[in-house]
Design a protein around this motif. Structure first.
Motif, PDB file in Angstrom:
ATOM      1  N   ARG A 180       8.029  18.943  53.964  1.00  0.00           N
ATOM      2  CA  ARG A 180       9.322  18.405  54.396  1.00  0.00           C
ATOM      3  C   ARG A 180       9.501  16.975  53.902  1.00  0.00           C
ATOM      4  O   ARG A 180      10.613  16.573  53.517  1.00  0.00           O
ATOM      5  CB  ARG A 180       9.434  18.476  55.922  1.00  0.00           C
ATOM      6  N   SER A 181       8.419  16.213  53.909  1.00  0.00           N
ATOM      7  CA  SER A 181       8.471  14.831  53.413  1.00  0.00           C
ATOM      8  C   SER A 181       8.742  14.818  51.915  1.00  0.00           C
ATOM      9  O   SER A 181       9.542  14.005  51.417  1.00  0.00           O
ATOM     10  CB  SER A 181       7.166  14.102  53.721  1.00  0.00           C
ATOM     11  N   GLU A 184      12.373  15.518  51.000  1.00  0.00           N
ATOM     12  CA  GLU A 184      13.276  14.372  51.087  1.00  0.00           C
ATOM     13  C   GLU A 184      13.178  13.512  49.830  1.00  0.00           C
ATOM     14  O   GLU A 184      14.181  12.974  49.352  1.00  0.00           O
ATOM     15  CB  GLU A 184      12.969  13.546  52.337  1.00  0.00           C
ATOM     16  N   ARG A 187      15.133  15.252  47.193  1.00  0.00           N
ATOM     17  CA  ARG A 187      16.556  14.939  47.341  1.00  0.00           C
ATOM     18  C   ARG A 187      16.848  13.547  46.785  1.00  0.00           C
ATOM     19  O   ARG A 187      17.872  13.317  46.124  1.00  0.00           O
ATOM     20  CB  ARG A 187      16.964  15.007  48.810  1.00  0.00           C
ATOM     21  N   GLU A 188      15.933  12.613  47.056  1.00  0.00           N
ATOM     22  CA  GLU A 188      16.091  11.247  46.559  1.00  0.00           C
ATOM     23  C   GLU A 188      16.112  11.221  45.037  1.00  0.00           C
ATOM     24  O   GLU A 188      16.890  10.468  44.421  1.00  0.00           O
ATOM     25  CB  GLU A 188      14.958  10.369  47.089  1.00  0.00           C
ATOM     26  N   ARG A 192      20.243  11.511  46.227  1.00  0.00           N
ATOM     27  CA  ARG A 192      20.585  11.567  47.653  1.00  0.00           C
ATOM     28  C   ARG A 192      19.765  10.518  48.415  1.00  0.00           C
ATOM     29  O   ARG A 192      18.710  10.073  47.977  1.00  0.00           O
ATOM     30  CB  ARG A 192      20.277  12.952  48.229  1.00  0.00           C
ATOM     31  N   SER A 193      20.233  10.160  49.596  1.00  0.00           N
ATOM     32  CA  SER A 193      19.470   9.252  50.466  1.00  0.00           C
ATOM     33  C   SER A 193      18.450  10.058  51.249  1.00  0.00           C
ATOM     34  O   SER A 193      18.839  10.985  51.979  1.00  0.00           O
ATOM     35  CB  SER A 193      20.415   8.522  51.432  1.00  0.00           C
ATOM     36  N   PRO A 194      17.167   9.722  51.121  1.00  0.00           N
ATOM     37  CA  PRO A 194      16.151  10.506  51.839  1.00  0.00           C
ATOM     38  C   PRO A 194      16.249  10.268  53.345  1.00  0.00           C
ATOM     39  O   PRO A 194      16.516   9.149  53.792  1.00  0.00           O
ATOM     40  CB  PRO A 194      14.834   9.968  51.283  1.00  0.00           C
ATOM     41  N   GLU A 195      16.053  11.310  54.095  1.00  0.00           N
ATOM     42  CA  GLU A 195      16.070  11.212  55.558  1.00  0.00           C
ATOM     43  C   GLU A 195      14.632  11.338  56.070  1.00  0.00           C
ATOM     44  O   GLU A 195      14.159  12.432  56.353  1.00  0.00           O
ATOM     45  CB  GLU A 195      16.967  12.308  56.147  1.00  0.00           C
ATOM     46  N   ILE A 196      13.954  10.189  56.120  1.00  0.00           N
ATOM     47  CA  ILE A 196      12.551  10.174  56.540  1.00  0.00           C
ATOM     48  C   ILE A 196      12.523  10.087  58.063  1.00  0.00           C
ATOM     49  O   ILE A 196      12.411   9.007  58.658  1.00  0.00           O
ATOM     50  CB  ILE A 196      11.775   9.008  55.903  1.00  0.00           C
ATOM     51  N   ALA A 197      12.669  11.232  58.698  1.00  0.00           N
ATOM     52  CA  ALA A 197      12.701  11.284  60.159  1.00  0.00           C
ATOM     53  C   ALA A 197      11.327  10.952  60.730  1.00  0.00           C
ATOM     54  O   ALA A 197      10.315  10.995  60.031  1.00  0.00           O
ATOM     55  CB  ALA A 197      13.150  12.678  60.611  1.00  0.00           C
TER      56      ALA A 197
END
Length: 576
Positions: A180-181, A184, A187-188, A192-197
């Motif tokens: 999942r990491s 992201e 996507r970057e 895209r802006s990564p969503e590092i939850a």
């Protein structure tokens, strides 16, 4: 040769003779009789506890036994004196001819000096590092890697057949988090802006993985549900992380023989077969455990579980192997993995774990004992924390991980040799302080520099001797009679004993400690030569004496090189 083993045999022969003569009663157990270096070198070359450990079972006073033993040992021309000290310790001094013979052995055997047959080809598996494949190795892994690799070298030097193994923890939830990491970062890579939850891995090292995913798969996973890309990206990212880990290990000089995958145990029947082996022994059952320590009936719900009866093999409590949803606990694949090691025919298993695995020791030992019918011992060594400092202040310097200092950070800052040696200056279960400024100091307070400097000084001596015409052949060594010279030879003679002792207790840090002591003896003799010209290794105009003294220097260099090779550290020809 192990001089201490040789003279222990002499002591045992003398005790047998005293028994035959009626001075000692029949049936005494000599197993606890030792011959070791005395605590104070001024007391002699060797000391034996024979009289102390035999007095009570023999019904005699220790001094009475020691005096009889001394009289018998003095018939050996190699023993110059045998003095009874205190309540009954016996201190021995050896003739100079013994030390000349030791020096000759070092020079004749070279890189083989100190090698032992103690292991007798025992097949040993050393599992170490085994970091989760979710990012670069951190400084804690560094210490475990060094200890595991040095221990492997040590055991091989002591006659064991060693396999280095890395267990890839790629079967748990952490690799899904990795996927999942990485997604992201993928996507970057597409702008895209990564969503590092919270809970994902934030390290910049995954940026490269995201770019590699883009290069490999284009945009086919963009805006797709997790079910479409999770397996593929998990496998891709895990492979990339393992490639990074291999590079990190290579930077430290560590090469594994085997990489084993936890994931490979699932869906292959391996876990089921291992559990069935325990079930066939009556060690798997359904039951309810007592509340854990600190829990009360109000905040703990008892439930029936599938349990391994680890208490039958020394554990404190029995251990769950299956979750309530029918899935395996993390312990089950570890049982299967160690079952696989037993099946591969290893005679001894050694696991190097982080200090946070302390609660894991007894259950894993119990599992291996059960699986092997107590045939294969499992030794577990816990690695304590490394505290990083610079000039005495806590130091943080991570460049890529985001949250921790990496192995690569440390190696790039101080080098692999310094990293390895310093990581071995304390026992594995003691916390280690690593000061980046201090480990680069050129002073006797810095052990790695001090030992490598001794190696470089030896080579300097040999170059000067060669310029005088010394050809490196072993000369007459009987002229080496000064206490400082004999003291250095005595320290060289301890090397085979140190190898066997360190291997027997699985403690490679003892080699680092010994090398520091040996370097101190060598530098002390060198410095005495500044004040006493007759002690200098190179005697201008006297080739015969120079040859003898440089033979001592050469032997010191041999032992330092042998010890450093075990630690995985280079011996230096010169220091700059």
């Amino acid at each position: 040769m192990n001089l201490f083993t040789e003279f222990r045999a002499c002591v045992l022969d003398a005790l047998v003779a005293l028994t035959a003569a009626g001075a000692l009663p029949e049936g005494l157990d000599f197993g606890n009789v030792t011959v070791e270096p005395p605590r104070d070198a001024a007391h002699g070359d060797m000391a034996t506890n024979a009289a102390m450990v035999l007095a009570k079972p023999a019904g005699l006073k220790p001094r009475e036994i020691a005096e009889a033993l001394a009289a018998h040992l003095l018939t050996d021309p190699r023993i110059a004196s045998a003095d009874v000290a205190g309540p009954g310790f016996l201190n021995l001094r050896l003739s100079n001819a013994v030390w000349a013979a030791v020096l000759g052995d070092v020079l004749a055997q070279g890189s083989a000096f100190g090698r032992s047959t103690m292991g007798q080809g025992t097949k040993v598996n050393v599992e170490f590092v085994s970091a989760n494949p979710t990012g670069p190795m951190h400084v804690g892994h560094t210490r475990g890697a060094v200890v595991g690799d040095a221990l492997s070298n040590l055991l091989a030097f002591a006659g064991y057949d060693v396999t280095r193994e890395y267990y890839i923890n790629d079967g748990g939830a952490q690799v899904d988090v990795l996927a999942r990491s990485a997604y992201e970062r993928y996507r970057e890579a597409h702008g895209r802006s990564p969503e590092i939850a919270e809970g994902l891995y934030p390290g910049a090292y995954l940026i490269e993985v995201g770019e590699a995913l883009k290069a490999e798969f284009g945009d086919q996973f963009l805006d797709q549900p997790e079910s479409v890309w999770l397996d593929t990206i998990r496998n891709f990212a895990t492979e990339r992380m393992m490639a990074m880990i291999r590079e990190d290990l290579a930077a430290l000089g560590v090469k594994m023989d085997v990489y084993s995958s936890e994931k490979a145990l699932y869906g292959t029947g391996e876990i089921e077969r291992a559990i069935d082996r325990l079930r066939d022994k009556g060690l798997i059952y359904r039951g309810v455990l007592e509340p854990p320590k600190g829990k009360t009936p109000e905040d703990w719900e008892p439930r029936e579980q599938v349990l391994f009866k680890s208490t039958a093999h020394g554990d404190d409590v029995d251990r769950p192997i299956m979750k309530s949803d029918g899935g395996w606990t993390y312990f089950a694949p570890d049982i299967a993995y160690h079952s696989n090691k037993v099946d591969r025919g290893f005679d001894l298993l050694i696991d190097i774990f982080g200090a946070d695995h302390g609660g894991y020791v007894k259950r894993m030992k119990a599992a291996v004992a059960a699986l092997s019918d107590n045939r294969v011992p499992l030794e577990i060594r816990l690695i304590q924390l490394v505290k990083l400092y610079k000039n005495g202040e806590p130091f943080k310097m991570s460049k890529r991980a985001g949250t921790f200092v990496t192995l690569r950070d440390v190696v790039e800052e101080v080098g692999a040799d310094v990293t390895r040696f310093v990581m071995l200056t304390r026992k594995n279960d003691a916390t280690l302080d690593f000061d980046f400024a201090r480990v680069l100091e050129q002073s006797r307070e810095n052990p790695v520099w001090y030992v490598q400097y001794a190696s470089a000084r030896v080579q300097s001596v040999l170059r000067k001797a060669a310029d005088m015409g010394a050809d490196g052949t072993v000369p007459d060594l009987s002229s080496l009679t000064h206490d400082a010279e004999l003291g250095l030879i005595r320290k060289l003679a301890e090397w085979p004993r140190i190898v066997e002792l360190a291997a027997r207790v699985y403690e490679p840090h003892r080699v680092a400690g010994y090398l520091s002591e040996l370097a101190a003896e060598f530098h002390a003799l060198w410095n005495r030569g500044n004040d006493t010209p007759a002690l200098r290794f190179v005697q201008e105009g006297d080739l015969a004496t120079t040859a003898a003294k440089t033979a001592l220097a050469r032997a010191t260099g041999v032992v330092i090189a042998n010890g450093l090779a075990i630690l995985g550290v280079a011996a230096m020809d010169e220091m700059r």
